[in-house]
Design an enzyme around this catalytic site. Structure first.
Site, PDB file in Angstrom:
ATOM      1  CB  ILE A   1      -0.941   0.006   1.219  1.00 46.68           C
ATOM      2  CG1 ILE A   1      -1.715  -1.318   1.310  1.00 46.68           C
ATOM      3  CG2 ILE A   1      -1.878   1.205   1.139  1.00 46.68           C
ATOM      4  CD1 ILE A   1      -2.554  -1.642   0.092  1.00 46.68           C
ATOM      5  CE  LYS A   2       3.516   4.557  -4.934  1.00 49.62           C
ATOM      6  NZ  LYS A   2       3.733   4.927  -6.360  1.00 49.62           N
TER       7      LYS A   2
END
Length: 368
Positions: A142-143
């Site tokens: 997850i960025k």
């Protein structure tokens, strides 16, 4: 030519994993992504709002799903995330063997939280957890943007046992804060009883945009001393970041305690590696940034250039900090306001992703 005889293999030997900075449904369904793994040595993928905006607003690959979402009365934001999540999940499956073979280090696919949440850590945490659940694959990352207000979100998401790609890092000062957030997150994960060996993280340090902004200011300054520094800041900045990585992680006592508990080190990831100035080598941000525990995520044109004529001479990062610091001293000597440079780049980075995301919502909203 086999993969073992390519510049990408030379990068791997130096310690740098090559990821592709692009994803689309066509790339997955056509078999192109699998081909890049098999023939080009690509071992991961990064995405961002601009990439999804390009993928979803052109061609016909998403037409059937958009029709289904329209019939279901889907909200436009959820519709876009539904399509993005499907692509990321399928890409994770394509990389499953790489993920297993690398013990989870590579074979990673990143998906970013809504860029409009860059100043909202609470919602960032909630969406990061929701995206991890929706993708449902161990090899998703997850960025989360490295804005100052989102640093606690990075810690909380890692502490929940979720792998994180920290993005939009421009300055070494901010990178040091990111490392601290990472360490706090892994410490929290340990306290929460998570298996640290399953949590991975990268810190995405943007390179070419630094040169673009500083080169513009050097041109405005003029004079031989200033112009001689053009094209040197991006690599120097990344090398200073690698020095910080060495000090705070590779040799840091706080990290050693976590490593002994089974934690994986947060690797520096070189992003924005396509060269913007045609006067510079198109593999500049690849060959000059090779070294242990790193990732280079490349748009396809940079990958092609690297495979075609990149000359990788081994580790070009270890021990490069002194020379890099001299470049920054020289920049300050010609009155480049580095603090302002990095503030501008972070603000513009967020704005560009928000703009791409908003444009995509408008396009898909009209079709819905």
């Amino acid at each position: 030519m086999s993969i073992s005889a390519t510049p990408v293999a030379d990068l791997a030997a130096a310690g740098t994993s090559v990821w592709l900075d692009d994803l689309s449904r066509d790339r997955i369904t056509s078999g192109n992504l699998a081909d890049l793994i098999a023939t080009s040595g690509v071992v991961g993928v990064t995405t961002n709002p601009a990439i999804f905006a390009s993928a979803m607003s052109t061609g016909t690959a998403y037409d059937a799903q958009i029709d289904d979402l329209k019939d279901a009365g889907a909200d436009v934001t959820d519709a876009v995330f539904t399509m993005a999540v499907d692509d990321v999940r399928n890409a994770c499956d394509v990389f499953a063997e790489v993920y297993t073979a690398s013990a989870g280090v590579d074979g990673r696919v990143s998906i970013e939280v809504d860029p409009r949440l860059a100043e909202d850590p609470t919602e960032t945490v909630a969406q990061a957890k929701a995206l991890r659940e929706r993708v449902g694959r161990e090899n998703v990352m997850i960025k989360i943007p490295a804005t100052e207000v989102c640093l606690p979100a990075i810690t909380e998401v890692l502490g929940a046992g979720i792998s994180v790609n920290v993005t939009l890092i421009f300055s070494v000062a901010r990178y040091r804060q990111v490392i601290d957030a990472f360490l706090a997150g892994i410490e929290l994960a340990k306290a929460n009883g998570h298996d640290l060996s399953t949590i991975h993280s990268v810190a995405s340090f943007f390179v070419s945009r630094v040169d673009s902004e500083i080169d513009r200011r050097l041109d405005d300054t003029g004079g031989a001393a200033a112009l001689a520094l053009k094209g040197r800041a991006g690599v120097a900045n990344a090398r200073l970041a690698y020095d910080a990585f060495t000090d705070l992680l590779l040799t840091g006592s706080r990290w050693r305690a976590l490593a002994a508990a089974g934690a994986n080190i947060q690797r520096p990831l070189w992003a924005s590696t396509s060269v913007k100035n045609p006067e510079y080598s198109d593999t500049l941000y690849v060959t000059e940034l090779a070294g242990p525990h790193t990732v280079n995520t490349m748009p396809e044109n940079t990958l092609v250039a690297t495979l075609d004529h990149g000359v990788v001479t081994g580790d070009t990062l270890t021990g490069s900090g002194t020379e890099a610091a001299e470049v920054f001293d020289a920049l300050e000597g010609v009155d480049i306001d580095l603090a302002d440079v990095f503030a501008v780049l972070e603000r513009e980075g967020v704005e560009k992703f928000v703009s791409s995301w908003t444009d995509l919502l408008d396009v898909i909203g009209a079709r819905l």
